[in-house]
Write an enzyme that holds these catalytic residues in place. Structure first.
Site, PDB file in Angstrom:
ATOM      1  N   LYS A  69      41.334  39.010  43.421  1.00  0.00           N
ATOM      2  CA  LYS A  69      42.058  40.625  43.073  1.00  0.00           C
ATOM      3  C   LYS A  69      41.602  41.863  43.067  1.00  0.00           C
ATOM      4  O   LYS A  69      42.529  42.101  43.073  1.00  0.00           O
ATOM      5  CB  LYS A  69      42.481  39.463  42.141  1.00  0.00           C
ATOM      6  CG  LYS A  69      42.929  38.166  42.178  1.00  0.00           C
ATOM      7  CD  LYS A  69      44.466  37.699  41.225  1.00  0.00           C
ATOM      8  CE  LYS A  69      44.787  36.315  41.142  1.00  0.00           C
ATOM      9  NZ  LYS A  69      44.713  35.535  40.785  1.00  0.00           N
TER      10      LYS A  69
HETATM   11  C1  LIG Z   1      45.237  34.124  41.714  1.00  0.00           C
HETATM   12  C2  LIG Z   1      43.718  33.401  42.100  1.00  0.00           C
HETATM   13  C3  LIG Z   1      43.513  32.526  43.440  1.00  0.00           C
HETATM   14  C4  LIG Z   1      45.196  32.302  43.574  1.00  0.00           C
HETATM   15  O1  LIG Z   1      45.556  32.585  44.960  1.00  0.00           O
HETATM   16  P1  LIG Z   1      46.297  33.363  44.835  1.00  0.00           P
HETATM   17  O2  LIG Z   1      47.120  34.364  46.281  1.00  0.00           O
HETATM   18  O3  LIG Z   1      47.457  33.595  44.646  1.00  0.00           O
HETATM   19  O4  LIG Z   1      46.773  31.455  45.892  1.00  0.00           O
HETATM   20  C5  LIG Z   1      42.613  31.618  43.129  1.00  0.00           C
HETATM   21  N1  LIG Z   1      41.540  31.476  42.320  1.00  0.00           N
HETATM   22  C6  LIG Z   1      41.625  32.812  41.693  1.00  0.00           C
HETATM   23  C7  LIG Z   1      40.056  32.777  40.998  1.00  0.00           C
HETATM   24  C8  LIG Z   1      42.073  33.697  41.094  1.00  0.00           C
HETATM   25  O5  LIG Z   1      41.943  34.748  40.587  1.00  0.00           O
END
Ligand SMILES: *Cc1c(COP(=O)(O)O)cnc(C)c1O
Length: 468
Positions: free
Chosen positions: A112
């Protein structure tokens, strides 16, 4: 570049507005009015370029008049220069035609950071230009909150409020949010699930009065600028391992359908993506929708991969909009029905359209643990449970013959964010990188709240009033 809402009742918006508001005023999600396209030649020119240059090139396709490529390059160099790996998004070969794309070298150790660090800079630039202040509100299943707080804590024009489901994030995840002490940061632990937190945020956005009072903005994964920033690593990964024109498939651990939708966007704008595989944990609404046509939430089960403990995948609406031929009126009726009935059915033609690009697999808890262990025994390296969900899916789908050729599995978090699962699988405790060595010595700052939108609104309003 203009954006329209998937629900068709909002006016066209520019990139600045899309960036600042997140959700469209009619409750829909913003998508580009038309898809920009990179030609095969332009894509070939990305090979060997530094990550920041590819980022500026790709994001400039979406930023319209708000930011040009040179401005984006300056931001990208700063932002990705803070990552802990020279390659920013390095690839590790784990099989003859299999790679892991490591997306956890940012400041809060999850993918993220890629979008959020970039967004923080875009926000501050736009708000400074406009002489405005904004309250960013985010619901987090664990990683978004930390990424948002780190990205926004130094922003002069932004307050940030993060809701997390009390007791449903790991200690490392929580501390990465609550151990940040900054005047513009507020953490709220909600007695509920991530879906509850997300619903509270949605209700706040639906209250126009509240939105204008606190000048509410969103950075949840429905924010188009996040999707745009996430398309970049699909390009850099493909450039690193494929020859001209060759296709590549991606396996993506999926919760809110944001990251994998970025892969779909990469394909839409010209990248030769073969298949996009949705890998879910036991919260498998997307897998069920794709295999049976029933998009029916069934209650959230806590798992070893909590960042994907989600039932209603917000960004799925963007894909639905595409497979319904961009018919906003029909989509709006669909979403109204979904709200009323709590479930929806995909038609045969919609399912066909989806399966032209997507595959899916639901990885069980046992398979997750087994894959962390297998990976450790085969390579000596530790992977986090979200990465294990993707890798288990990649192997299962390859074995079934559903995935062929080059396959990249996205590794979305550092194993040290999920030490219990890694310990359970391998008997090893993954070490936090040096930048986080004192995480457990720092004081925490948060408030607790009931699962009650009105009460949380009042608390936020009180905080905003203090600043005025
Ligand atoms: C947010 C997240 C996901 C999922 O991503 P999306 O965009 O919500 O599908 C997968 N793995 C981790 C570690 C995350 O923080």
């Amino acid at each position: 570049m203009k954006y329209l809402s998937t629900r068709g009742l909002a006016p066209l918006a520019g990139f600045e507005e899309v960036l600042l508001t997140g959700l469209a005023p009619d409750g829909g999600l913003y998508v580009p009015e038309t898809w920009p396209v990179l030609t095969a030649d332009e894509i070939a020119q990305l090979v060997g370029r530094p990550y920041a240059e590819v980022a500026a090139r790709v994001i400039a396709l979406f930023s319209g008049e708000a930011f040009n490529e040179a401005q984006l390059l300056e931001i990208a160099r700063d932002v990705y220069g803070r990552f802990n790996h020279a390659d920013i998004a390095p690839l590790t070969k784990v099989g003859a035609e299999d790679w892991i794309l490591e997306l956890y070298h940012g400041p809060t150790l999850a993918f993220k950071d890629f979008a959020m660090q970039f967004l923080g800079r875009l926000f501050d630039a736009v708000l400074a230009r406009r002489g405005e202040r904004l309250t960013i509100i985010a619901a987090t299943s664990g990683d978004t909150g930390a990424a948002a707080i780190d990205a926004l804590k130094a922003c002069a024009h932004v307050d940030v409020v993060v809701l997390h489901p009390e007791g449903r994030v790991t200690d490392v995840q929580r501390r990465m949010m609550t151990c940040v002490h900054a005047a513009n940061v507020q953490n709220i632990a909600v007695a509920g699930s991530f879906d509850d937190c997300q619903a509270i945020v949605k209700e706040m956005f639906a209250d126009r009065n509240f939105v204008s009072k606190v000048r509410l903005g969103g950075v949840n994964s429905i924010n188009w600028a996040r999707i745009a920033a996430q398309t970049v690593y699909y390009f850099t990964a493909a450039a690193a391992i494929t020859n001209a024109g060759e296709g590549v498939s991606f396996v993506v651990p999926t919760g809110n359908f944001g990251d994998i939708f970025a892969g779909y966007v990469a394909k839409k704008i010209g990248l030769n993506v073969d298949r996009l595989a949705v890998a879910t944990n036991a919260n498998d609404i997307l897998h069920r929708a794709m295999t049976s046509g029933d998009y029916a939430p069934s209650g959230v089960a806590p798992t070893l991969s909590p960042s994907m403990d989600i039932q209603v995948a917000s960004n799925f609406e963007r894909l639905l909009f595409e497979v319904m031929g961009r018919d906003a009126e029909a989509l709006r009726a669909r979403m109204d029905d979904f709200k009323r009935d709590g479930a929806m059915r995909l038609s045969a033609s919609e399912r066909d359209a989806i399966s032209a690009d997507f595959l899916s697999y639901a990885t069980s808890e046992d398979e997750t643990i087994a894959e962390i262990r297998r990976h450790f025994e085969a390579s000596g390296a530790l992977i986090d449970p979200h990465t294990a969900v993707a890798r288990a899916a990649a192997q299962a789908l390859r074995q079934k013959g559903a995935l062929n050729g080059k396959v990249v599995s996205l590794s979305t978090a550092h194993p040290a964010k999920f030490p219990d699962a890694v310990m359970q699988a391998t008997g090893k405790t993954p070490e936090l990188p040096p930048a986080h060595h004192d995480l457990f010595d720092r004081p925490e700052f948060m408030t607790n709240a009931a699962n009650d939108t009105e009460a949380i609104k009042q608390a936020i309003l009180a905080g905003v009033d203090q600043k005025e």
